[in-house]
Design a protein around this motif. Structure first.
Motif, PDB file in Angstrom:
ATOM      1  N   CYS A  94       0.856  -1.190   0.000  1.00 42.89           N
ATOM      2  CA  CYS A  94       0.000   0.000   0.000  1.00 42.89           C
ATOM      3  C   CYS A  94       0.891   1.238   0.000  1.00 42.89           C
ATOM      4  N   SER A  95       0.355   2.327  -0.540  1.00 43.41           N
ATOM      5  CA  SER A  95       1.089   3.588  -0.486  1.00 43.41           C
ATOM      6  C   SER A  95       0.106   4.724  -0.258  1.00 43.41           C
ATOM      7  N   LEU A  96       0.632   5.789   0.294  1.00 43.11           N
ATOM      8  CA  LEU A  96      -0.171   6.967   0.592  1.00 43.11           C
ATOM      9  C   LEU A  96       0.628   8.184   0.173  1.00 43.11           C
ATOM     10  N   SER A  97      -0.033   9.113  -0.523  1.00 39.47           N
ATOM     11  CA  SER A  97       0.645  10.338  -0.933  1.00 39.47           C
ATOM     12  C   SER A  97      -0.335  11.503  -0.872  1.00 39.47           C
ATOM     13  N   LEU A  98       0.237  12.691  -0.900  1.00 38.24           N
ATOM     14  CA  LEU A  98      -0.574  13.899  -0.953  1.00 38.24           C
ATOM     15  C   LEU A  98      -0.719  14.298  -2.415  1.00 38.24           C
ATOM     16  N   MET A  99      -1.928  14.705  -2.772  1.00 39.80           N
ATOM     17  CA  MET A  99      -2.210  15.193  -4.120  1.00 39.80           C
ATOM     18  C   MET A  99      -2.848  16.564  -3.960  1.00 39.80           C
ATOM     19  N   GLY A 100      -2.026  17.605  -3.990  1.00 35.88           N
ATOM     20  CA  GLY A 100      -2.552  18.932  -3.720  1.00 35.88           C
ATOM     21  C   GLY A 100      -3.033  18.973  -2.284  1.00 35.88           C
ATOM     22  N   ASP A 101      -4.292  19.292  -2.080  1.00 29.74           N
ATOM     23  CA  ASP A 101      -4.866  19.302  -0.736  1.00 29.74           C
ATOM     24  C   ASP A 101      -5.439  17.950  -0.352  1.00 29.74           C
ATOM     25  N   GLY A 102      -5.482  17.000  -1.282  1.00 32.85           N
ATOM     26  CA  GLY A 102      -6.091  15.702  -1.027  1.00 32.85           C
ATOM     27  C   GLY A 102      -5.076  14.621  -0.690  1.00 32.85           C
ATOM     28  N   TRP A 103      -5.594  13.456  -0.438  1.00 39.84           N
ATOM     29  CA  TRP A 103      -4.813  12.280  -0.076  1.00 39.84           C
ATOM     30  C   TRP A 103      -5.103  11.181  -1.086  1.00 39.84           C
ATOM     31  N   ALA A 104      -4.088  10.475  -1.555  1.00 34.37           N
ATOM     32  CA  ALA A 104      -4.267   9.367  -2.495  1.00 34.37           C
ATOM     33  C   ALA A 104      -3.771   8.085  -1.829  1.00 34.37           C
ATOM     34  N   LEU A 105      -4.646   7.114  -1.725  1.00 34.08           N
ATOM     35  CA  LEU A 105      -4.334   5.821  -1.120  1.00 34.08           C
ATOM     36  C   LEU A 105      -4.352   4.760  -2.201  1.00 34.08           C
ATOM     37  N   ARG A 106      -3.215   4.123  -2.424  1.00 31.24           N
ATOM     38  CA  ARG A 106      -3.153   2.988  -3.353  1.00 31.24           C
ATOM     39  C   ARG A 106      -3.125   1.729  -2.505  1.00 31.24           C
ATOM     40  N   ARG A 107      -4.102   0.882  -2.785  1.00 27.86           N
ATOM     41  CA  ARG A 107      -4.258  -0.347  -1.998  1.00 27.86           C
ATOM     42  C   ARG A 107      -3.428  -1.484  -2.599  1.00 27.86           C
ATOM     43  N   ARG A 108      -3.317  -2.569  -1.864  1.00 28.08           N
ATOM     44  CA  ARG A 108      -2.537  -3.724  -2.332  1.00 28.08           C
ATOM     45  C   ARG A 108      -3.094  -4.300  -3.620  1.00 28.08           C
TER      46      ARG A 108
ATOM     47  N   GLY B  88      -4.114  -2.589  -6.084  1.00 27.43           N
ATOM     48  CA  GLY B  88      -3.854  -1.655  -7.170  1.00 27.43           C
ATOM     49  C   GLY B  88      -4.896  -0.556  -7.265  1.00 27.43           C
ATOM     50  N   ARG B  89      -5.990  -0.725  -6.563  1.00 30.13           N
ATOM     51  CA  ARG B  89      -7.040   0.297  -6.555  1.00 30.13           C
ATOM     52  C   ARG B  89      -6.517   1.567  -5.900  1.00 30.13           C
ATOM     53  N   GLN B  90      -6.856   2.703  -6.468  1.00 23.22           N
ATOM     54  CA  GLN B  90      -6.449   3.974  -5.875  1.00 23.22           C
ATOM     55  C   GLN B  90      -7.687   4.789  -5.544  1.00 23.22           C
ATOM     56  N   ASP B  91      -7.725   5.301  -4.324  1.00 25.88           N
ATOM     57  CA  ASP B  91      -8.810   6.165  -3.871  1.00 25.88           C
ATOM     58  C   ASP B  91      -8.215   7.520  -3.528  1.00 25.88           C
ATOM     59  N   VAL B  92      -8.933   8.573  -3.879  1.00 27.66           N
ATOM     60  CA  VAL B  92      -8.502   9.932  -3.572  1.00 27.66           C
ATOM     61  C   VAL B  92      -9.513  10.539  -2.608  1.00 27.66           C
TER      62      VAL B  92
ATOM     63  N   LEU C  95     -10.229   9.542   4.486  1.00 28.89           N
ATOM     64  CA  LEU C  95      -9.092   8.624   4.470  1.00 28.89           C
ATOM     65  C   LEU C  95      -9.080   7.762   5.724  1.00 28.89           C
ATOM     66  N   LEU C  96      -9.272   8.370   6.890  1.00 28.92           N
ATOM     67  CA  LEU C  96      -9.255   7.622   8.142  1.00 28.92           C
ATOM     68  C   LEU C  96     -10.352   6.568   8.179  1.00 28.92           C
ATOM     69  N   VAL C  97     -11.535   6.934   7.728  1.00 29.79           N
ATOM     70  CA  VAL C  97     -12.650   5.973   7.686  1.00 29.79           C
ATOM     71  C   VAL C  97     -12.307   4.803   6.762  1.00 29.79           C
ATOM     72  N   ALA C  98     -11.737   5.109   5.592  1.00 30.34           N
ATOM     73  CA  ALA C  98     -11.385   4.057   4.632  1.00 30.34           C
ATOM     74  C   ALA C  98     -10.319   3.124   5.202  1.00 30.34           C
ATOM     75  N   LEU C  99      -9.323   3.676   5.867  1.00 31.20           N
ATOM     76  CA  LEU C  99      -8.277   2.839   6.446  1.00 31.20           C
ATOM     77  C   LEU C  99      -8.812   1.984   7.583  1.00 31.20           C
ATOM     78  N   GLU C 100      -9.723   2.526   8.376  1.00 31.89           N
ATOM     79  CA  GLU C 100     -10.293   1.752   9.473  1.00 31.89           C
ATOM     80  C   GLU C 100     -11.210   0.643   8.967  1.00 31.89           C
ATOM     81  N   ALA C 101     -11.870   0.864   7.847  1.00 32.74           N
ATOM     82  CA  ALA C 101     -12.793  -0.123   7.291  1.00 32.74           C
ATOM     83  C   ALA C 101     -12.069  -1.235   6.528  1.00 32.74           C
ATOM     84  N   ALA C 102     -10.910  -0.922   5.977  1.00 32.51           N
ATOM     85  CA  ALA C 102     -10.166  -1.889   5.164  1.00 32.51           C
ATOM     86  C   ALA C 102      -9.031  -2.468   5.990  1.00 32.51           C
TER      87      ALA C 102
END
Length: 95
Positions: free
Chosen positions: A39-53, A55-59, A66-73
């Motif tokens: 998994c990877s996490l990066s900043l995209m401007g003011d947003g956050w981009a989470l790439r999951r194992r 390959g799916r990427q959520d912005v 982001l916190l809700v998504a990480l707690e749910a997954a």
């Protein structure tokens, strides 16, 4: 409200505090430590981009999403603390 956003976009109190204290990059580093391998996490401007194992990427425009998504997954988060606790600890740390 985010003063830099056109139209005064509303952000969560957590995002506002990270921005106000200048700790967004610190939060990024702390959250990266708890991510599962692949998994990877990066900043995209003011947003956050989470790439999951998978390959799916959520912005996320707000750290709360982001916190809700990480707690749910559960498979994408291996940290000892919850993502919300990591950010909360960072925000209560003296400057």
């Amino acid at each position: 409200m985010c003063g830099a956003c056109p139209g005064g976009t509303t952000v969560s109190p957590t995002t506002a505090e990270l921005n106000r204290t200048g700790r967004k990059r610190q939060a990024l580093a702390e959250l990266r430590r708890g991510l599962a391998p692949g998994c990877s996490l990066s900043l995209m401007g003011d947003g956050w981009a989470l790439r999951r194992r998978t390959g799916r990427q959520d912005v996320f425009a707000d750290v709360e999403g982001l916190l809700v998504a990480l707690e749910a997954a559960g498979a994408d988060w291996t940290g000892a603390e919850t993502p919300r606790a990591v950010v909360g600890r960072l925000l209560t740390r003296p400057a």
